[in-house]
Each structure stands twice: as C-alpha cells, then as structure tokens.
Scaffold this motif. Structure first.
Motif, PDB file in Angstrom:
ATOM      1  N   LEU A   1       0.858  -1.183   0.000  1.00  0.00           N
ATOM      2  CA  LEU A   1       0.000   0.000   0.000  1.00  0.00           C
ATOM      3  C   LEU A   1       0.897   1.235   0.000  1.00  0.00           C
ATOM      4  N   VAL A   2       0.671   2.128  -0.971  1.00  0.00           N
ATOM      5  CA  VAL A   2       1.463   3.345  -1.072  1.00  0.00           C
ATOM      6  C   VAL A   2       0.513   4.533  -1.114  1.00  0.00           C
ATOM      7  N   ILE A   3       0.743   5.491  -0.218  1.00  0.00           N
ATOM      8  CA  ILE A   3      -0.092   6.680  -0.189  1.00  0.00           C
ATOM      9  C   ILE A   3       0.374   7.637  -1.285  1.00  0.00           C
TER      10      ILE A   3
ATOM     11  N   LYS B   1      -5.518   9.430  -0.687  1.00  0.00           N
ATOM     12  CA  LYS B   1      -5.691   8.517  -1.813  1.00  0.00           C
ATOM     13  C   LYS B   1      -4.463   7.625  -1.941  1.00  0.00           C
ATOM     14  N   LEU B   2      -4.705   6.365  -2.325  1.00  0.00           N
ATOM     15  CA  LEU B   2      -3.624   5.404  -2.531  1.00  0.00           C
ATOM     16  C   LEU B   2      -3.178   5.402  -3.990  1.00  0.00           C
ATOM     17  N   ALA B   3      -1.948   4.957  -4.187  1.00  0.00           N
ATOM     18  CA  ALA B   3      -1.498   4.659  -5.551  1.00  0.00           C
ATOM     19  C   ALA B   3      -2.284   3.468  -6.075  1.00  0.00           C
ATOM     20  N   PRO B   4      -2.546   3.408  -7.372  1.00  0.00           N
ATOM     21  CA  PRO B   4      -3.389   2.329  -7.935  1.00  0.00           C
ATOM     22  C   PRO B   4      -2.837   0.943  -7.616  1.00  0.00           C
TER      23      PRO B   4
ATOM     24  N   ALA C   1      -3.516  -3.469  -8.326  1.00  0.00           N
ATOM     25  CA  ALA C   1      -4.004  -4.375  -9.369  1.00  0.00           C
ATOM     26  C   ALA C   1      -5.429  -4.835  -9.098  1.00  0.00           C
ATOM     27  N   ARG C   2      -5.772  -5.013  -7.823  1.00  0.00           N
ATOM     28  CA  ARG C   2      -7.144  -5.440  -7.502  1.00  0.00           C
ATOM     29  C   ARG C   2      -7.685  -4.604  -6.344  1.00  0.00           C
ATOM     30  N   ALA C   3      -8.984  -4.394  -6.366  1.00  0.00           N
ATOM     31  CA  ALA C   3      -9.620  -3.576  -5.330  1.00  0.00           C
ATOM     32  C   ALA C   3      -9.797  -4.400  -4.063  1.00  0.00           C
ATOM     33  N   GLU C   4      -9.669  -3.755  -2.950  1.00  0.00           N
ATOM     34  CA  GLU C   4      -9.937  -4.365  -1.646  1.00  0.00           C
ATOM     35  C   GLU C   4     -10.254  -3.264  -0.646  1.00  0.00           C
ATOM     36  N   GLN C   5     -10.698  -3.652   0.532  1.00  0.00           N
ATOM     37  CA  GLN C   5     -11.037  -2.654   1.539  1.00  0.00           C
ATOM     38  C   GLN C   5      -9.814  -2.299   2.369  1.00  0.00           C
ATOM     39  N   ILE C   6      -9.709  -1.011   2.680  1.00  0.00           N
ATOM     40  CA  ILE C   6      -8.642  -0.526   3.546  1.00  0.00           C
ATOM     41  C   ILE C   6      -9.249   0.357   4.613  1.00  0.00           C
ATOM     42  N   VAL C   7      -8.426   0.713   5.598  1.00  0.00           N
ATOM     43  CA  VAL C   7      -8.829   1.649   6.651  1.00  0.00           C
ATOM     44  C   VAL C   7      -7.784   2.748   6.706  1.00  0.00           C
ATOM     45  N   TRP C   8      -8.230   3.975   6.622  1.00  0.00           N
ATOM     46  CA  TRP C   8      -7.338   5.130   6.804  1.00  0.00           C
ATOM     47  C   TRP C   8      -7.218   5.425   8.298  1.00  0.00           C
ATOM     48  N   TYR C   9      -5.998   5.569   8.773  1.00  0.00           N
ATOM     49  CA  TYR C   9      -5.711   5.885  10.164  1.00  0.00           C
ATOM     50  C   TYR C   9      -5.051   7.263  10.243  1.00  0.00           C
ATOM     51  N   VAL C  10      -5.502   8.067  11.204  1.00  0.00           N
ATOM     52  CA  VAL C  10      -4.894   9.367  11.480  1.00  0.00           C
ATOM     53  C   VAL C  10      -4.454   9.374  12.934  1.00  0.00           C
TER      54      VAL C  10
ATOM     55  N   ALA D   1     -12.611   2.402   3.447  1.00  0.00           N
ATOM     56  CA  ALA D   1     -12.780   2.792   2.048  1.00  0.00           C
ATOM     57  C   ALA D   1     -12.260   1.692   1.132  1.00  0.00           C
ATOM     58  N   GLU D   2     -12.566   1.842  -0.164  1.00  0.00           N
ATOM     59  CA  GLU D   2     -11.983   0.972  -1.176  1.00  0.00           C
ATOM     60  C   GLU D   2     -10.607   1.520  -1.566  1.00  0.00           C
ATOM     61  N   THR D   3      -9.766   0.674  -2.131  1.00  0.00           N
ATOM     62  CA  THR D   3      -8.406   1.113  -2.466  1.00  0.00           C
ATOM     63  C   THR D   3      -8.385   2.193  -3.538  1.00  0.00           C
ATOM     64  N   ASP D   4      -9.416   2.238  -4.388  1.00  0.00           N
ATOM     65  CA  ASP D   4      -9.452   3.251  -5.446  1.00  0.00           C
ATOM     66  C   ASP D   4     -10.316   4.460  -5.082  1.00  0.00           C
ATOM     67  N   GLU D   5     -10.704   4.566  -3.822  1.00  0.00           N
ATOM     68  CA  GLU D   5     -11.603   5.644  -3.374  1.00  0.00           C
ATOM     69  C   GLU D   5     -10.799   6.783  -2.768  1.00  0.00           C
ATOM     70  N   THR D   6     -11.224   8.009  -3.041  1.00  0.00           N
ATOM     71  CA  THR D   6     -10.613   9.188  -2.434  1.00  0.00           C
ATOM     72  C   THR D   6     -11.406   9.575  -1.196  1.00  0.00           C
ATOM     73  N   VAL D   7     -10.707   9.763  -0.096  1.00  0.00           N
ATOM     74  CA  VAL D   7     -11.322  10.117   1.182  1.00  0.00           C
ATOM     75  C   VAL D   7     -10.826  11.500   1.587  1.00  0.00           C
TER      76      VAL D   7
END
Length: 728
Positions: free
Chosen positions: A643-645, A670-673, A675-684, A692-698
């Motif tokens: 995963l690359v931000i 947002k993450l770098a693209p 190969a396949r979509a999956e769910q992630i969690v943004w942590y602050v 969010a999804e890997t291709d989703e902008t939050v």
C-alpha cells in the motif's frame, strides 16, 4: 291517675322494646347469609418448603383461610364437645347454656362464660361487634335466622370454615395444613382435639409457645374425655390421643423468607390472574428453590461488598433453569430487604438504563431484515455514528458483526439502528417485551444501542431466554399452576443461533475483553454485559444450556459509581453463580458448544499472521453457502502488493485559510493504484478514520498540529508507510 300514667309508660316502653326487637329480627333475617372470604393461597417452593401465603380482597379475614368441601367428622365431634354440646337439640340459641353462663358470671365462679352456640359464633365472626347485651341479642336473633334458613349442618360447616385457630390462621382446613401440613381429614385424634380447643382463646393458646400449647392440650384432653364418654372413640384410642397430647412440643409455624420480594411477586401473579390455585386446595407449587435462593443472596451480598468502596449499593440477581421451560429458581430483589439503601425496592422489576445489553437484539433485527450478513464489515470509526462514541474512547476500524457485537462497540450498533430504522428497532424491542413505552421512538434515537431505553432485569432475562430458546419467546415460569401465554417465534432459528454463537465466542471479544476473564467459562456460555452512562448501572446476562443468569449492580438513587463496568463487576457475580449452578470444578472443561445455525457453513478466518505464512489467531464464522469472509484465510504472502499513499505527500506543510468554512477545510487521502480492489482503513494519528476501497478518495478535515497518516488493509496484515503532515 298515677296508675294510668304508670301503665301508659309501661306500654310505651314495651312497644318500643318490641319494635326494637322486631327491627333487629328483620335485620337478622335479612343478614342470614353464610359469607366467606376468598381462599388464602399457600405457596411452597419446589422442594415443599413454605414460601409465603397470600390473603387478598377487602373481605378477607387476613392471613390464612381455606374453604371446606364437607364437614370433617372427627373435628366436628371434638368442636361440638367443647363449644356446643346440645347443637342438635336447639334452634341456634341454647337457653340452658345462656342461663348457666349468666349465673356463673353473676357469681364470679371460675372463668367467664359466654354461652354462645356455634350459630351465634358464626353470626359474630361474620359481623363483629363489641360485646354487650344489645349486641348479644342481635347475635342470638341472627343465629336463629341462620339455622332456620340454612340448617344446622351448613352452619357447622361454616363455623369450621371461619373459626380462628391462632397465628393468623382461620378455618380448619387452613389450620391443618398450616400447623401439621396435612389435610384436615388426615389429622389424628390428638391433633383434631388440639385444633378444636384453640378458637375459645387463640391468643392464649398459641401453639408456638410452651404455655399456649399447654393450655390448648389441657382443653383438648377434656374434648377427648367427652368423646370417650360419647363412645365416639374407644378407651385405647382415647389413651393414645392423651399420650400424644402430653408428648407434643411447641409447633414452629411456617415463616416466609425475610425479604418480601418473592411474596410480593406471587401476590402480583395471583392478583393478575396469571396463577390460579384449585379452589378447595389452594396450594401453589413455586419454581423457586429456597435453598438456592439463600445461596444466591449470600453470593450477591459478598460480591456487592467488594464494590461498595466504588459506590455500589444494591444488587439484584435472577436465575432461570431452562429444562422444560424457563423456571425461575432464584430471584433476589435487593441485597437486604429494607435499610438505608432502599432494599424494599425490587430491583428485578425496577426500570433502569440497560447499557449495551440491548445490542444483541439490534443485531438480530438487522439479520432478520436482511440488512446485515455475518460476512459483512462494520466500520468502528469516529464519523457517521450520530454523535455516539465508544465507551473506551477508541475505534477499532472495520470489524465483522461477530467482532463488533462481541467487543460491544457502540458505533457499529448505532449505525445499524440507523440503517434498519429507529422506529423498527423501537417496535421490535416492544414486541419481545423489553418495554411498554408509548413515547415516540425518535425520543430515544440510535442511542437505544447504548442504554437510552429503560428496561428491567426480569424483562431482559426473558428476552435472553428467547435467544437461548432458538428465537421462541415464552413466559418465565414461577409456579406449576401458572397460566402461560402462548409461546411465539420472535426470531428465526438461524438468527437466534447466529447471535448466540457471537455472544459465546471468547476469541471474537478480543481486543476489548481479554481472554480467561469473567466472561469466559469452562462450559459454553453466551454472555453480554452492559454499563449505563456515568457508571450508574452494571449489567450481565448469561446463559448456558442449563441456566440463565441475570445480574444488576447499582444504586437506588441512580447515582454514579466509580468506573464499575458490567464486565468488571456484575460479570464476576454472574460467573460465580453459573459456575456454582453447574457444580464446575477448577480445571474441568466441558465440550458442550451451542448448536450452530443449521443451514450455514463454518469459515475460519486469519486474524493474526504467524511465522512463515502460518496463522497465529483465527476466527470462526458461520456463513451462508457461497459467502466469503473479507479476511485472508492465512497470513498474506510476502510478495503481496504494498500500500502506497499517493496523496498527501510525506512532510506536507499546510496552512489553513481562516476565512474558509470548516466544511471545506479538508485534504484528500488517496492510494497509488493497485491491481485489484480491496477494503482498507485510513488511520490518522493511530486512530481509524474511515473504511474505504483502495481506489476511493477520502477527505480528512484539517486540524492544527502535526499528524501521521497511514492506510491499512481491512482485517488482514499489510499497511503503508506513515506520512507526516503539519497543519498550521
């Protein structure tokens, strides 16, 4: 002239006297009814021990009355021998007895005598009045009317129904059961004579005292002698009866438990018509086990004492045995009845905030409505929960329903109420008996998930019994004679077993509730705790295959306690109670898991990666065929995509525009693209912010200060490098 006035005055007095007698006679005839109070039910526990008795109605004689089907022959003979020897010869009044009594009382020879017949005593018992000549005349006229209207046998039967036998007991049938625990027809001659002696002076012939027993036995012996002379019993029977009288010891009358909560519970059930005894044998066979009740009282007090320094003052506990129905075997309403801590309140029936104990039903309704599946992910994040926060102030990110419920997370439960509907949840909780409120559902809102809707321990116990019974809602059983409402299905078997499996899963409770604490048992137990706002109430509901235990700890004044949560307090008491009920020994573990939902399959998901691709911790889920958990079945391979931000860049420095509205003062995450979509969690700053999804902008709202932002895979290993952002 003087003679005329004398005879005129005499005539007036005579007319007035005759008129008064006529009025009294008319009243006596009008009132010549045989009236009896409602029967007094005697309640015995499941082992036959006396629990209480319940007298009811304004017409009741008070503590103790039973009807009689027919005249008990022995008791009738003994009673007439002492009270009315010429019963068969007079019309209700015995002139010879009255004359003898008047002569003895006038000469003060021996104890005072009243000369009242059985019929006169019935008249006095039905219409008590102060003793006096006028009232004695009324009794005599009423006695004549009673015998004339109903006959001698009916009047004698009624006397034996009403006569006072001491210790609050009225009527021979009740007295026989109260003193000797047998039907009046089964009394020995000695016991029969003893009862017949008491009504003359019930207070002085108290069978619980040696002096009272001695007086009653002396009078009873006179009855035995009289019956022997009448040849109602032979010489041997008479000798035996007198010997038995001499050998008698003071009779310990039954005493109800010190706490009146159980007595009041059975009085209410009778008053509401939910329990009904047989009219001529009003014994009730309670499900309560008084020995167990005493053990639970002691256990509850001991655990409560351990939390008194933190402000706890009261405790309540209910225990139901599940075999053949949910039979209440113990119900402790308070630590001690009375006292400064409001122990007279029954806290099994007091409405309080239930904390998180309603959450299982929130999840159950979501499963029933098809809004939720066991393989879904729920977001435990700060946003989107309508102002509801988690009790520990932490957020665990995406979780399966099993984890969210077992960890008792507030945010996912509140969001479920919002998705299914506040009104739908409010009505469902009403349908399963958790409340009877007519207030608008909106007045409670999504905070129903955390205790805004008050309920009672008894209602919670019944609702959890519904889960334990595969979704079938039925009455809690208090007595063999109870009128039970029709059982009905409130949840599908699939949902009930699925929710039960979640509540019984110690692995799913991690990380909020550590392993091997008070929520874990050596046998299968589904358990849920609850803590109300401000630590005012601490709850635990737990059920095994054999028992259901409900516990509440708190204060009568609804005051706050010092960090006494359900898991830290009531759960310990529930654990001790269930272990004692099962007779579990240290080190023993029973393999008795609850039955799974029948049409689901088991999926094991990896929660924590181990060495060389192994799995250090797994979670079993019951899923519908064809479903898949959004969790890797084993540790993620080392060559998996990283995963690359992409946005924001590392060490980004941002200056906020003070004139810009807060709603638009945000930056994109947002993450770098991939190969396949999956769910992630943004942590602050180490706290989950958004699923969010890997291709989703939050978009994250800017906050002044230095922050660390990273992305993690949902429920599986893998995270990005942390990106530093400074906001001025």
């Amino acid at each position: 002239m003087r003679d005329w006035r004398f005879w005129a005055a005499t005539a007036c007095v005579t007319a007035a006297l005759l008129g008064s007698i006529g009025l009294s006679l008319r009243a006596a005839v009008a009132n010549a009814r045989l009236e009896a109070p409602s029967p007094t039910e005697i309640v015995y526990d499941r082992n036959g021990a006396f629990l209480t008795q319940v007298a009811h109605g304004p017409e009741s004689l008070g503590y103790g009355y039973w009807p009689l089907r027919q005249i008990p022959k022995r008791l009738a003979l003994a009673t007439l021998a002492l009270e009315d020897r010429r019963f068969d010869e007079h019309p209700g009044v015995d002139p010879l007895a009255l004359a003898r009594a008047a002569w003895r009382n006038l000469l003060h020879r021996g104890p005072r005598q009243g000369g009242s017949t059985i019929a006169m005593q019935v008249a006095r018992m039905q219409n008590p009045k102060p003793r006096g000549l006028v009232n004695k005349l009324d009794e005599a006229l009423s006695a004549l009317a009673l015998v004339a209207r109903h006959g001698r046998e009916a009047v004698l039967l009624h006397y034996l129904r009403l006569a006072p036998y001491g210790a609050g007991s009225h009527g021979a049938a009740h007295a026989a059961r109260f003193y000797f625990n047998k039907p009046v027809e089964d009394l020995s001659w000695a016991e029969t004579a003893l009862l017949a002696a008491i009504p003359q002076a019930p207070g002085r012939m108290n069978l619980a005292r040696a002096s009272g027993l001695r007086r009653a036995a002396t009078r009873a012996a006179r009855a035995i002698d009289a019956l022997a002379r009448q040849r109602a019993l032979d010489r041997e029977e008479a000798a035996l009866a007198k010997a038995q009288l001499l050998a008698m010891r003071p009779i310990e009358t039954p005493k109800r438990p010190q706490a009146l909560h159980l007595a009041l519970r059975y009085a209410q059930l009778l008053r509401e018509g939910r329990i009904e005894a047989e009219p001529h044998d009003p014994r009730l066979h309670a499900s309560i086990d008084l020995d167990l009740e005493t053990r639970m009282e002691r256990l509850a007090r001991r655990y409560l004492d351990g939390f008194r320094d933190a402000g706890a003052r009261q405790v309540a506990i209910m225990v139901a045995e599940r075999q053949g129905g949910n039979h209440i075997v113990a119900e402790v309403g308070s630590a001690r009845f009375g006292g400064k801590d409001a122990g007279s309140f029954d806290f099994t029936r007091t409405a309080r905030s239930p904390g998180s104990t309603l959450k299982p039903f929130v999840y159950a309704l979501a499963f029933e409505r098809g809004v939720l599946e066991s393989t879904d992910l729920l977001a435990d994040v700060p946003e989107g929960a309508s102002g509801v926060n988690n009790a520990d102030g932490l957020y665990l990110g995406p979780m399966t329903p099993r984890q969210a419920l077992a960890n008792s997370r507030n945010v996912p439960a509140a969001n479920l109420i919002r998705r299914v509907g506040v009104e739908a949840n409010f009505q469902f909780l009403h349908e399963i008996g958790l409340h009877e409120l007519e207030a608008p559902a909106e007045s409670f809102g999504v905070s129903m998930a955390i205790g805004s809707l008050p309920t009672q321990l008894g209602k919670l116990t019944r609702a959890y019994a519904m889960l334990a019974d595969d979704g079938v809602l039925s009455d809690l059983i208090y007595a063999k004679e109870q009128r039970l409402g029709a059982a009905r299905r409130a949840l599908s078997l699939d949902t009930a077993r699925l929710v039960t499996s979640m509540l019984a899963d110690p692995q799913a409770r991690l990380p909020t509730f550590p392993r091997y604490g008070p929520l874990e048992y050596p046998f299968a137990v589904a358990v849920k705790t609850g803590t109300s706002q401000g630590y005012r109430d601490a709850w635990t509901l737990a059920f095994s295959k054999r028992f259901i235990v409900g516990v509440w700890i708190g204060r009568a004044d609804a005051g706050t306690m010092r960090e006494i949560s359900g898991a830290a307090s009531s759960a310990r008491l529930a654990h001790a109670a269930l272990v004692q009920l099962h007779g579990a020994k240290p080190g023993e573990i029973e393999d008795d898991a609850f039955l799974p939902p029948p049409d689901r399959i088991a999926l094991d998901a990896c929660l924590e990666a181990g060495a060389q691709g192994s799995c250090a911790a797994t979670l079993r889920e019951w899923a519908k065929p064809g479903a898949a958990l959004p969790v890797a079945p084993a540790a993620r391979p080392a060559n998996a995509e990283r995963l690359v931000i992409a946005t924001p860049e590392a060490d980004t420095h941002i200056w906020r525009n003070p004139e810009q509205p807060a709603a638009v003062a945000k930056i994109a995450l947002k993450l770098a693209p991939l190969a396949r979509a999956e769910q992630i969690v943004w942590y602050v700053d180490g706290e989950p912010f958004r699923v969010a999804e890997t291709d989703e902008t939050v978009f994250w709202p800017l906050r002044p200060g230095q922050h660390q932002i990273e992305a993690r895979r949902a429920l599986q290993p893998g995270r990005s490098r942390s990106v530093r952002v400074v906001v001025e």
